[in-house]
Design a protein around this motif. Structure first.
Motif, PDB file in Angstrom:
ATOM      1  N   VAL A 273     -19.096 -29.862   2.821  1.00 48.40           N
ATOM      2  CA  VAL A 273     -19.553 -28.493   2.616  1.00 48.40           C
ATOM      3  C   VAL A 273     -21.078 -28.452   2.518  1.00 48.40           C
ATOM      4  O   VAL A 273     -21.727 -27.544   3.028  1.00 48.40           O
ATOM      5  CB  VAL A 273     -18.912 -27.906   1.337  1.00 48.40           C
ATOM      6  CG1 VAL A 273     -19.246 -26.435   1.211  1.00 48.40           C
ATOM      7  CG2 VAL A 273     -17.408 -28.109   1.355  1.00 48.40           C
ATOM      8  N   ASP A 276     -22.523 -28.844   5.883  1.00 47.47           N
ATOM      9  CA  ASP A 276     -22.331 -27.612   6.644  1.00 47.47           C
ATOM     10  C   ASP A 276     -23.349 -26.551   6.239  1.00 47.47           C
ATOM     11  O   ASP A 276     -23.927 -25.866   7.082  1.00 47.47           O
ATOM     12  CB  ASP A 276     -20.907 -27.107   6.418  1.00 47.47           C
ATOM     13  CG  ASP A 276     -20.465 -26.203   7.552  1.00 47.47           C
ATOM     14  OD1 ASP A 276     -20.808 -26.512   8.701  1.00 47.47           O
ATOM     15  OD2 ASP A 276     -19.790 -25.200   7.277  1.00 47.47           O
ATOM     16  N   SER A 279     -26.710 -27.551   7.623  1.00 45.07           N
ATOM     17  CA  SER A 279     -26.829 -27.344   9.070  1.00 45.07           C
ATOM     18  C   SER A 279     -26.902 -25.853   9.394  1.00 45.07           C
ATOM     19  O   SER A 279     -27.505 -25.461  10.393  1.00 45.07           O
ATOM     20  CB  SER A 279     -25.681 -28.031   9.815  1.00 45.07           C
ATOM     21  OG  SER A 279     -24.455 -27.401   9.533  1.00 45.07           O
ATOM     22  N   GLY A 280     -26.287 -25.020   8.545  1.00 49.47           N
ATOM     23  CA  GLY A 280     -26.392 -23.586   8.766  1.00 49.47           C
ATOM     24  C   GLY A 280     -27.827 -23.099   8.745  1.00 49.47           C
ATOM     25  O   GLY A 280     -28.181 -22.130   9.420  1.00 49.47           O
ATOM     26  N   LEU A 326     -15.393 -31.056   7.524  1.00 52.45           N
ATOM     27  CA  LEU A 326     -15.564 -29.894   6.660  1.00 52.45           C
ATOM     28  C   LEU A 326     -14.586 -29.930   5.510  1.00 52.45           C
ATOM     29  O   LEU A 326     -14.882 -29.534   4.401  1.00 52.45           O
ATOM     30  CB  LEU A 326     -15.345 -28.614   7.462  1.00 52.45           C
ATOM     31  CG  LEU A 326     -16.402 -28.314   8.514  1.00 52.45           C
ATOM     32  CD1 LEU A 326     -15.975 -27.139   9.362  1.00 52.45           C
ATOM     33  CD2 LEU A 326     -17.721 -28.008   7.837  1.00 52.45           C
ATOM     34  N   ARG A 327     -13.390 -30.347   5.814  1.00 57.91           N
ATOM     35  CA  ARG A 327     -12.410 -30.521   4.746  1.00 57.91           C
ATOM     36  C   ARG A 327     -11.390 -31.527   5.233  1.00 57.91           C
ATOM     37  O   ARG A 327     -11.212 -31.729   6.437  1.00 57.91           O
ATOM     38  CB  ARG A 327     -11.751 -29.193   4.378  1.00 57.91           C
ATOM     39  CG  ARG A 327     -10.902 -28.574   5.482  1.00 57.91           C
ATOM     40  CD  ARG A 327      -9.889 -27.612   4.878  1.00 57.91           C
ATOM     41  NE  ARG A 327      -8.820 -27.369   5.829  1.00 57.91           N
ATOM     42  CZ  ARG A 327      -8.597 -26.188   6.410  1.00 57.91           C
ATOM     43  NH1 ARG A 327      -9.358 -25.167   6.138  1.00 57.91           N
ATOM     44  NH2 ARG A 327      -7.588 -26.041   7.244  1.00 57.91           N
ATOM     45  N   ARG A 335     -16.641 -30.417  12.162  1.00 54.47           N
ATOM     46  CA  ARG A 335     -17.599 -29.669  12.967  1.00 54.47           C
ATOM     47  C   ARG A 335     -18.494 -30.659  13.695  1.00 54.47           C
ATOM     48  O   ARG A 335     -18.978 -31.616  13.101  1.00 54.47           O
ATOM     49  CB  ARG A 335     -18.453 -28.737  12.118  1.00 54.47           C
ATOM     50  CG  ARG A 335     -19.306 -27.807  12.982  1.00 54.47           C
ATOM     51  CD  ARG A 335     -20.355 -27.064  12.201  1.00 54.47           C
ATOM     52  NE  ARG A 335     -19.839 -26.120  11.229  1.00 54.47           N
ATOM     53  CZ  ARG A 335     -19.442 -24.882  11.517  1.00 54.47           C
ATOM     54  NH1 ARG A 335     -19.462 -24.440  12.754  1.00 54.47           N
ATOM     55  NH2 ARG A 335     -19.023 -24.093  10.548  1.00 54.47           N
ATOM     56  N   LEU A 337     -21.921 -30.760  15.993  1.00 49.95           N
ATOM     57  CA  LEU A 337     -23.089 -30.013  16.455  1.00 49.95           C
ATOM     58  C   LEU A 337     -23.787 -30.815  17.542  1.00 49.95           C
ATOM     59  O   LEU A 337     -23.922 -32.035  17.430  1.00 49.95           O
ATOM     60  CB  LEU A 337     -24.072 -29.791  15.303  1.00 49.95           C
ATOM     61  CG  LEU A 337     -23.615 -28.906  14.152  1.00 49.95           C
ATOM     62  CD1 LEU A 337     -24.641 -28.945  13.019  1.00 49.95           C
ATOM     63  CD2 LEU A 337     -23.423 -27.471  14.631  1.00 49.95           C
ATOM     64  N   GLN A 361     -12.685 -24.396  18.246  1.00 51.23           N
ATOM     65  CA  GLN A 361     -13.481 -23.171  18.207  1.00 51.23           C
ATOM     66  C   GLN A 361     -14.914 -23.536  18.537  1.00 51.23           C
ATOM     67  O   GLN A 361     -15.510 -24.362  17.853  1.00 51.23           O
ATOM     68  CB  GLN A 361     -13.417 -22.542  16.825  1.00 51.23           C
ATOM     69  CG  GLN A 361     -12.004 -22.159  16.433  1.00 51.23           C
ATOM     70  CD  GLN A 361     -11.949 -21.632  15.022  1.00 51.23           C
ATOM     71  OE1 GLN A 361     -12.817 -20.875  14.611  1.00 51.23           O
ATOM     72  NE2 GLN A 361     -10.935 -22.028  14.286  1.00 51.23           N
TER      73      GLN A 361
ATOM     74  N   MET B   1     -22.193 -20.326   8.996  1.00 52.29           N
ATOM     75  CA  MET B   1     -21.114 -21.284   8.727  1.00 52.29           C
ATOM     76  C   MET B   1     -20.543 -21.031   7.338  1.00 52.29           C
ATOM     77  O   MET B   1     -21.246 -20.690   6.423  1.00 52.29           O
ATOM     78  CB  MET B   1     -21.671 -22.689   8.756  1.00 52.29           C
ATOM     79  CG  MET B   1     -22.174 -23.059  10.108  1.00 52.29           C
ATOM     80  SD  MET B   1     -22.384 -24.814  10.188  1.00 52.29           S
ATOM     81  CE  MET B   1     -23.832 -24.883  11.173  1.00 52.29           C
ATOM     82  N   THR B   2     -19.309 -21.192   7.188  1.00 51.83           N
ATOM     83  CA  THR B   2     -18.683 -20.885   5.928  1.00 51.83           C
ATOM     84  C   THR B   2     -17.881 -22.077   5.435  1.00 51.83           C
ATOM     85  O   THR B   2     -17.526 -22.951   6.195  1.00 51.83           O
ATOM     86  CB  THR B   2     -17.699 -19.716   6.086  1.00 51.83           C
ATOM     87  OG1 THR B   2     -16.791 -20.050   7.122  1.00 51.83           O
ATOM     88  CG2 THR B   2     -18.411 -18.449   6.422  1.00 51.83           C
ATOM     89  N   ALA B   3     -17.641 -22.063   4.163  1.00 45.42           N
ATOM     90  CA  ALA B   3     -16.681 -23.021   3.629  1.00 45.42           C
ATOM     91  C   ALA B   3     -15.316 -22.652   4.204  1.00 45.42           C
ATOM     92  O   ALA B   3     -15.087 -21.515   4.574  1.00 45.42           O
ATOM     93  CB  ALA B   3     -16.643 -22.935   2.109  1.00 45.42           C
ATOM     94  N   PRO B   4     -14.407 -23.627   4.289  1.00 46.47           N
ATOM     95  CA  PRO B   4     -13.087 -23.325   4.838  1.00 46.47           C
ATOM     96  C   PRO B   4     -12.474 -22.132   4.131  1.00 46.47           C
ATOM     97  O   PRO B   4     -12.539 -22.026   2.917  1.00 46.47           O
ATOM     98  CB  PRO B   4     -12.298 -24.598   4.540  1.00 46.47           C
ATOM     99  CG  PRO B   4     -13.315 -25.667   4.447  1.00 46.47           C
ATOM    100  CD  PRO B   4     -14.555 -25.021   3.933  1.00 46.47           C
ATOM    101  N   GLY B 221     -23.564 -17.538   6.894  1.00 46.93           N
ATOM    102  CA  GLY B 221     -23.330 -18.947   7.087  1.00 46.93           C
ATOM    103  C   GLY B 221     -22.956 -19.629   5.831  1.00 46.93           C
ATOM    104  O   GLY B 221     -23.278 -20.647   5.499  1.00 46.93           O
TER     105      GLY B 221
END
Lengths: 381, 221
Positions: A273, A276, A279-280, A326-327, A335, A337, A361, B1-4, B221
């Protein structure tokens, strides 16, 4: 929200009396028995004699179904959380150097060279269910364009344009033609169409326009993020922990203690997380050059960010691929990139979904950076 | 981007067939489809009992949405009894048990047209069971002011019954064109034309463009 969703909202969820199922089952069972008895009497042709009650071992059958369902649930193969093959030391070193090089490029960029910061992305998402008729099935993917415009004073506009659903691959396209090339499908309560919709642009008024790991952020807060790699990672880690704790508190659940340890070099459970969220900052937010550089440097030090080597995105643009998980549960979601170290831009993101999501996705960054164009509804790609 | 993403609408009808409409969002991975427990058959009372247990909740939900919970009990009982009575006519190669049950339920709902119109009027004015106990969460999730749509309810009530059946089998039951065709015994192409007509009328009732459409996640995100 389309009209079918509005319709579902209108109908809502009817209340369910907890004893209703058993009650109706009793009624149906009685009706079935009566019917079987009538049939038996008719066959026996002896109205005076009481026929034997037909046996209805429903309870047994039900137990069997429950067991079968459980077995199915348990039998779902447990995919391994880790990605295939551990990276070699050399790959890790070169991956780190790619990210550090990108950080240097990012830091050298001028702060603002236009009236608006703008990112335009093409999203593609597989529809989770196969479509078609009979034995002729195929997959479709839905695409859309999104745009985000941020003025230098912090005003934000977001735009989107649905591009419609189209066969996912060549074999899918062939099957779609055999299906009579339909332009519309219904599936899971939605109508999918091949036709693109109008583009829309909306000023993000009355809400905080950005979020990081669930935390709402303003333009100003993004500008004020730490510019040191360690400080930025600490800031993000803390935000992730606080957001998770808040989310758990909302649901009355526990188990957020395990979130500690993201600062440790060994890598904590929240590293995915954190990576992520970092990177966002590179591609989905108007981060200042120093913050982008810090995010690249922080990612370079994270053991869970794996370098996959050179790769091309779907548009054939070449870059360096990195991925992180991510999980891990219930199924691993990763993910990947692809970044261009030459100008530090992120080219694409691919989320490899769990089984049942229908496929990857994909988001492709079509344009990113400063412009003097005025915000407008997204055009077709 | 989001947490699941955590939130997903409760899956309905797992074991009977694909889940009824799940929340659709561009953010985060799409929730996986509820796996069917395998093909259901109607051979013998045991198998029929299994069909009942797998499909009751889903069929009841649909019928209760259309004619209200008070009348749903009778109609759902009748649906399963009809299914049992006509089990010899069921052709598993043509329709899933689920689609077949929806077809029977839809025909039976058609005998309660006045009740359906009354239900729609109540939904448009008061919302769906807003005061039912145990519904606090769901009610809270909805923006209740938005779900009060007398105009939309009236438009649904005014639809030709055959168009409404197709629309609601798609929107509420989540059936595909093919399943709707077999459930109602109508040609595949007719499903599309009835659905388009119904949607056009709903869009007109809702007044064209929907300002609530949220280009979500562009910058989140």
């Amino acid at each position: 929200m389309d009209e079918l969703e509005t319709l579902r909202e209108l109908y809502g969820e009817p209340q369910a009396d907890p004893f209703l199922g058993a009650r109706v089952r009793g009624r149906v069972e009685a009706g079935v028995r009566e019917r079987l008895e009538t049939g038996a009497r008719r066959r026996a042709g002896a109205p005076g004699r009481r026929p034997r009650r037909p046996r209805l071992p429903w309870a047994l059958a039900v137990a069997g179904v429950a067991a079968a369902v459980t077995a199915v649930a348990v039998a779902v193969p447990q995919a391994t959380a880790g990605a295939p093959g551990a990276p070699s030391r050399a790959a890790a070193v070169s991956g780190r150097s790619v990210l550090l090089a990108a950080a240097t490029t990012a830091a050298a960029e001028p702060a603002a060279t236009g009236a608006y910061w703008r990112v335009r992305k093409l999203h593609r998402r597989p529809h989770p269910e196969p479509l078609g008729r009979g034995g002729n099935r195929y997959r479709v993917a839905e695409s859309r364009i999104t745009e985000l415009w941020v003025a230098r004073d912090g005003r934000v506009w977001s735009g989107s344009r649905e591009l419609g659903a189209h066969p996912a691959g060549k074999a899918d396209e062939d099957a779609w033609r055999r299906d009579g090339s339909p332009a519309e499908w219904s599936s899971r309560g939605y109508v999918l169409s091949t036709a693109p919709e109008q583009g829309r642009l909306r000023a993000a008024t009355g809400r905080v326009p950005f979020s990081m790991a669930g935390r709402a952020m303003t333009f100003e807060e993004i500008q004020a993020l730490p510019v040191g790699a360690a400080a930025l990672k600490d800031w993000v880690s803390r935000a992730v922990r606080e957001e998770l704790a808040a989310a758990a508190g909302d649901g009355g659940g526990a188990g957020t203690e395990s979130g500690a340890g993201t600062e440790s070099g060994a890598g904590g459970p929240l590293d995915g997380v954190v990576a992520d969220a970092l990177s966002g900052l590179l591609w989905s937010k108007p981060s200042p050059p120093a913050v982008r550089a810090a995010a690249y440097r922080a990612l370079a030090e994270m053991p869970n960010v794996r370098y996959l080597g050179e790769a091309a995105d779907e548009r054939g643009r070449r870059g360096a691929a990195f991925s992180f998980t991510l999980r891990t549960s219930p199924e691993p979601v990763r993910r990947t990139l692809i970044i261009d170290p030459g100008d530090s831009q992120v080219l694409s993101s691919t989320v490899t979904g769990p089984p049942g999501s229908g496929g990857d996705q994909v988001e492709l960054v079509l344009e990113a950076g400063w412009t003097d164009d005025e915000p407008s509804a997204p055009g077709l790609p | 981007m989001t947490a699941p993403s955590r939130a997903a609408r409760p899956a309905v009808g797992a074991g009977c067939g694909p889940a009824a409409p799940a929340g659709r969002t561009w953010a985060g991975p799409v929730p996986s489809a509820a796996e069917a427990a395998g093909p259901l058959s109607l051979d013998g009372p045991e198998a029929f009992g299994a069909v009942f247990d797998a499909c009751f909740a889903e069929i009841h939900r649909y019928v209760a949405q259309r004619i209200g919970t008070d009348h749903a009990e009778d109609v759902v009982s009748e649906t399963f009894l009809t299914a049992f009575r006509k089990r010899d006519a069921y052709d598993p190669s043509r329709a899933s048990v689920r689609a077949w049950l929806y077809g029977i339920a839809t025909n039976l709902v058609g005998r309660h047209r006045r009740q359906e119109v009354r239900t729609l009027r109540a939904l448009g004015r008061h919302g769906p069971d807003a005061d039912a106990p145990g519904h606090d969460e769901r009610v809270a999730v909805r923006v209740s002011a938005q779900s009060l749509r007398p105009d939309l309810a009236a438009a649904v009530a005014k639809l030709d019954r055959r168009d409404r059946d197709v629309l609601l089998l798609v929107a509420l039951a989540g059936l595909s064109h093919e399943e709707v065709a077999t459930a109602l015994g109508i040609p595949y192409g007719t499903v599309g034309s009835r659905l388009s007509r119904a949607r056009r009328k709903l869009r007109a009732a809702l007044g064209g463009g929907d300002p609530m459409l949220d280009p979500e996640e562009a910058g989140r995100g």
